[in-house]
Enzyme design. Structure first.
Site, PDB file in Angstrom:
ATOM      1  N   ARG A  34       0.717  -1.233  -0.114  1.00  0.00           N
ATOM      2  CA  ARG A  34       0.018   0.042  -0.046  1.00  0.00           C
ATOM      3  C   ARG A  34       0.981   1.324   0.194  1.00  0.00           C
ATOM      4  O   ARG A  34       0.490   2.218   0.565  1.00  0.00           O
ATOM      5  CB  ARG A  34      -0.982   0.188   1.062  1.00  0.00           C
ATOM      6  CG  ARG A  34      -1.667  -1.317   1.304  1.00  0.00           C
ATOM      7  CD  ARG A  34      -2.607  -1.322   0.018  1.00  0.00           C
ATOM      8  NE  ARG A  34      -3.640  -0.649   0.046  1.00  0.00           N
ATOM      9  CZ  ARG A  34      -4.907  -0.409   0.486  1.00  0.00           C
ATOM     10  NH1 ARG A  34      -5.230  -1.316   1.312  1.00  0.00           N
ATOM     11  NH2 ARG A  34      -5.720   0.561   0.118  1.00  0.00           N
ATOM     12  N   ASP A  83      -6.912  -1.945  -7.418  1.00  0.00           N
ATOM     13  CA  ASP A  83      -7.778  -2.276  -6.367  1.00  0.00           C
ATOM     14  C   ASP A  83      -8.160  -3.954  -6.687  1.00  0.00           C
ATOM     15  O   ASP A  83      -8.451  -4.175  -7.589  1.00  0.00           O
ATOM     16  CB  ASP A  83      -8.837  -1.709  -5.902  1.00  0.00           C
ATOM     17  CG  ASP A  83      -9.011  -2.291  -4.300  1.00  0.00           C
ATOM     18  OD1 ASP A  83      -8.538  -1.856  -3.347  1.00  0.00           O
ATOM     19  OD2 ASP A  83     -10.028  -3.100  -4.184  1.00  0.00           O
TER      20      ASP A  83
HETATM   21  O1  1CP Z   1       0.156   0.583  -3.059  1.00  0.00           O
HETATM   22  C1  1CP Z   1      -1.180   0.563  -2.970  1.00  0.00           C
HETATM   23  O2  1CP Z   1      -1.880   1.412  -2.542  1.00  0.00           O
HETATM   24  C2  1CP Z   1      -1.554  -0.206  -4.420  1.00  0.00           C
HETATM   25  C3  1CP Z   1      -2.844  -0.210  -4.763  1.00  0.00           C
HETATM   26  C4  1CP Z   1      -3.691  -0.877  -3.710  1.00  0.00           C
HETATM   27  C5  1CP Z   1      -3.524  -2.395  -3.480  1.00  0.00           C
HETATM   28  C6  1CP Z   1      -2.597  -3.190  -3.796  1.00  0.00           C
HETATM   29  C7  1CP Z   1      -5.223  -0.500  -3.443  1.00  0.00           C
HETATM   30  C8  1CP Z   1      -5.548   0.781  -3.393  1.00  0.00           C
HETATM   31  N1  1CP Z   1      -5.778  -1.703  -2.709  1.00  0.00           N
HETATM   32  C9  1CP Z   1      -4.684  -2.691  -2.754  1.00  0.00           C
HETATM   33  C10 1CP Z   1      -5.069  -4.168  -2.428  1.00  0.00           C
HETATM   34  C11 1CP Z   1      -6.218  -4.176  -1.698  1.00  0.00           C
HETATM   35  N2  1CP Z   1      -7.582  -3.577  -1.526  1.00  0.00           N
HETATM   36  C12 1CP Z   1      -6.448  -5.278  -0.640  1.00  0.00           C
HETATM   37  C13 1CP Z   1      -5.430  -6.153  -0.394  1.00  0.00           C
HETATM   38  C14 1CP Z   1      -4.010  -5.572   0.639  1.00  0.00           C
HETATM   39  C15 1CP Z   1      -4.423  -5.395   1.900  1.00  0.00           C
HETATM   40  O3  1CP Z   1      -4.727  -6.394   2.525  1.00  0.00           O
HETATM   41  O4  1CP Z   1      -4.213  -4.097   2.410  1.00  0.00           O
HETATM   42  C16 1CP Z   1      -7.626  -5.241  -0.018  1.00  0.00           C
HETATM   43  C17 1CP Z   1      -8.128  -6.255   1.305  1.00  0.00           C
HETATM   44  C18 1CP Z   1      -8.451  -4.116  -0.627  1.00  0.00           C
HETATM   45  C19 1CP Z   1      -9.823  -4.004  -0.325  1.00  0.00           C
HETATM   46  C20 1CP Z   1      -9.977  -2.530  -0.002  1.00  0.00           C
HETATM   47  N3  1CP Z   1      -9.906  -1.383  -1.008  1.00  0.00           N
HETATM   48  C21 1CP Z   1      -9.930  -1.770   1.305  1.00  0.00           C
HETATM   49  C22 1CP Z   1      -9.679  -2.419   2.432  1.00  0.00           C
HETATM   50  C23 1CP Z   1     -11.151  -2.758   3.328  1.00  0.00           C
HETATM   51  C24 1CP Z   1     -11.493  -3.701   4.244  1.00  0.00           C
HETATM   52  O5  1CP Z   1     -12.096  -4.936   3.998  1.00  0.00           O
HETATM   53  O6  1CP Z   1     -10.725  -3.559   5.628  1.00  0.00           O
HETATM   54  C25 1CP Z   1      -9.908  -0.437   0.980  1.00  0.00           C
HETATM   55  C26 1CP Z   1     -10.010   0.523   2.141  1.00  0.00           C
HETATM   56  C27 1CP Z   1      -9.884  -0.287  -0.206  1.00  0.00           C
HETATM   57  C28 1CP Z   1      -9.994   0.954  -0.894  1.00  0.00           C
HETATM   58  C29 1CP Z   1      -8.668   1.415  -1.567  1.00  0.00           C
HETATM   59  N4  1CP Z   1      -7.800   0.583  -2.459  1.00  0.00           N
HETATM   60  C30 1CP Z   1      -6.584   1.369  -2.803  1.00  0.00           C
HETATM   61  C31 1CP Z   1      -6.865   2.502  -2.132  1.00  0.00           C
HETATM   62  C32 1CP Z   1      -5.674   3.744  -2.208  1.00  0.00           C
HETATM   63  C33 1CP Z   1      -7.812   2.697  -1.162  1.00  0.00           C
HETATM   64  C34 1CP Z   1      -8.677   3.973  -0.446  1.00  0.00           C
HETATM   65  C35 1CP Z   1      -9.367   4.716  -1.467  1.00  0.00           C
HETATM   66  C36 1CP Z   1     -10.091   5.735  -0.982  1.00  0.00           C
HETATM   67  O7  1CP Z   1     -10.606   5.549   0.176  1.00  0.00           O
HETATM   68  O8  1CP Z   1     -10.471   6.641  -1.790  1.00  0.00           O
END
Ligand code: 1CP
Length: 355
Positions: A34, A83
């Site tokens: 992330r 994502d």
């Molecule tokens: O470095 C990076 O940020 C690369 C991009 C990236 C990656 C690899 C994002 C952007 N998401 C992910 C993977 C991801 N997404 C995972 C696996 C990694 C981990 O365990 O952290 C998971 C579980 C998600 C699902 C997800 N998407 C969540 C988690 C929610 C939960 O269940 O707790 C969240 C908050 C998101 C939104 C998201 N994805 C990425 C960003 C920057 C954001 C936030 C965007 C926003 O709020 O506007």
């Protein structure tokens, strides 16, 4: 000259890919899960007024956001800004990524009839902007690009729960009540992940990471029965591409051996176990990635430095080690701390690592 100043022109010879392949490295490579988005003010600036999903569909934004942490932090690998739920939306599942919440599925999957809502992913038609962003990025990057996908259990959890869950109880109930339906669901999700990962590699990604973030909710026996076959299908389907395959989940101390057996070259160790103990559980023949607690980055620098050194000390004898956090960067992290961690990992490991 410090190791962070070394410019590797042949990516295949980069510290990151060498460590993934368990070859000798001049210093321990480091990147952060992330690292794109989250902590960087320039990320918040560029995302202003653009929704998460819309930004993932714009190659110009994906390229810039992916490059931001590489420029600022000096990490040894980039991870594509996207994502794990994007491919699900692309095959027609109604979902959104709600700011501050995460993925929300409009009509959660409740039974076997819902499985037909998942058609195969055709990357060229469904997500052309992903490959386009990857092609733009590999022209710009001097470090390897990591492509990624969500693993079947973690994706199934979002589909069945409808969003984030602490217990994953509905998902597990689906799995226990209808093993055949569950097998079909996870097989379809595996094929979507595989198609997405293959397209990212064909466009130029040098490595892939399969995120099974929530697999730690399962016992080893349930993981082996209900999850391993589908995840194995993904890793086997990538074998011919010859890129390192990384496998990561949270709270997976009891699953590390199985996650390696699924077919990973590198297994991510989260922050619950010391990295040497994690490597012991993974077993020989695979590299490990991790595992500074992301919360430690919020503590005073002396604490961060001591904990970073502790990870490096414990990893010293290991065959292959990629330094990372034990889970994703926390949004409140000071980017300067991440930059200092990168420098410390490079300088400390360069003094002691075999060449
Ligand atoms: O470095 C990076 O940020 C690369 C991009 C990236 C990656 C690899 C994002 C952007 N998401 C992910 C993977 C991801 N997404 C995972 C696996 C990694 C981990 O365990 O952290 C998971 C579980 C998600 C699902 C997800 N998407 C969540 C988690 C929610 C939960 O269940 O707790 C969240 C908050 C998101 C939104 C998201 N994805 C990425 C960003 C920057 C954001 C936030 C965007 C926003 O709020 O506007």
């Amino acid at each position: 000259m410090g190791p962070s100043l070394i410019v590797t022109t042949d990516l295949n010879d980069s510290a990151f890919l060498r460590a993934c392949r368990r070859e000798p490295v001049p210093y321990t490579p480091v990147w952060f899960m992330r690292q794109a988005g989250r902590a960087l003010p320039e990320y918040r600036e560029i995302r202003r007024g653009v929704s998460m999903l819309d930004s993932c569909m714009r190659p110009d934004l994906v390229t810039e956001i992916t490059l931001q942490p590489v420029r600022r932090l000096g990490v040894d690998a980039a991870i594509l800004f996207s994502d794990i739920v994007l491919p699900l939306r692309a095959v027609g599942v109604g979902l959104d990524i709600v700011p501050g919440v995460g993925p929300v599925v409009a009509e959660p999957f409740r039974g076997p009839a819902d499985i037909d809502r998942l058609r195969p992913l055709e990357p060229d038609e469904d997500v052309p902007y992903v490959a386009e962003a990857v092609r733009l990025l590999v022209k710009e990057l001097a470090v390897p690009l990591i492509g990624f996908a969500g693993a079947p259990f973690t994706l199934a959890s979002y589909l069945v729960e409808g969003g984030a869950s602490k217990t994953h109880a509905r998902t597990k109930a689906f799995m226990y009540a209808d093993p055949a339906g569950w097998a079909l669901l996870t097989e379809r999700l595996a094929d979507i992940a595989l198609a997405s990962l293959r397209a990212q590699v064909h466009a130029g990604a040098s490595a892939v990471q399969l995120f099974d973030s929530w697999a730690g909710a399962l016992s080893a026996a349930d993981y082996a029965t209900y999850v391993l076959p589908a995840s194995r299908r993904i890793f086997a389907g990538l074998a011919d591409l010859g890129v390192p395959r990384i496998h990561f989940g949270v709270g997976t101390g009891e699953l590390l051996g199985l996650m390696g057996e699924a077919g990973a070259d590198v297994v991510g160790v989260d922050f619950h176990l010391p990295i040497d103990e994690g490597a012991r559980r993974v077993g020989p023949g695979r590299a490990v990635q991790g595992n500074l607690d992301p919360a430690a980055c919020l503590a005073p620098w002396e604490v961060v430095a001591a904990r970073t050194r502790d990870v490096l000390d414990r990893a010293k004898g290991l065959e292959g080690h990629v330094f990372n956090l034990g889970h994703g960067v926390l949004p409140e992290t000071d980017p300067d701390v991440l930059e200092r961690v990168v420098d410390l990992v490079h300088t400390e490991s360069a003094r002691t690592t075999t060449r």
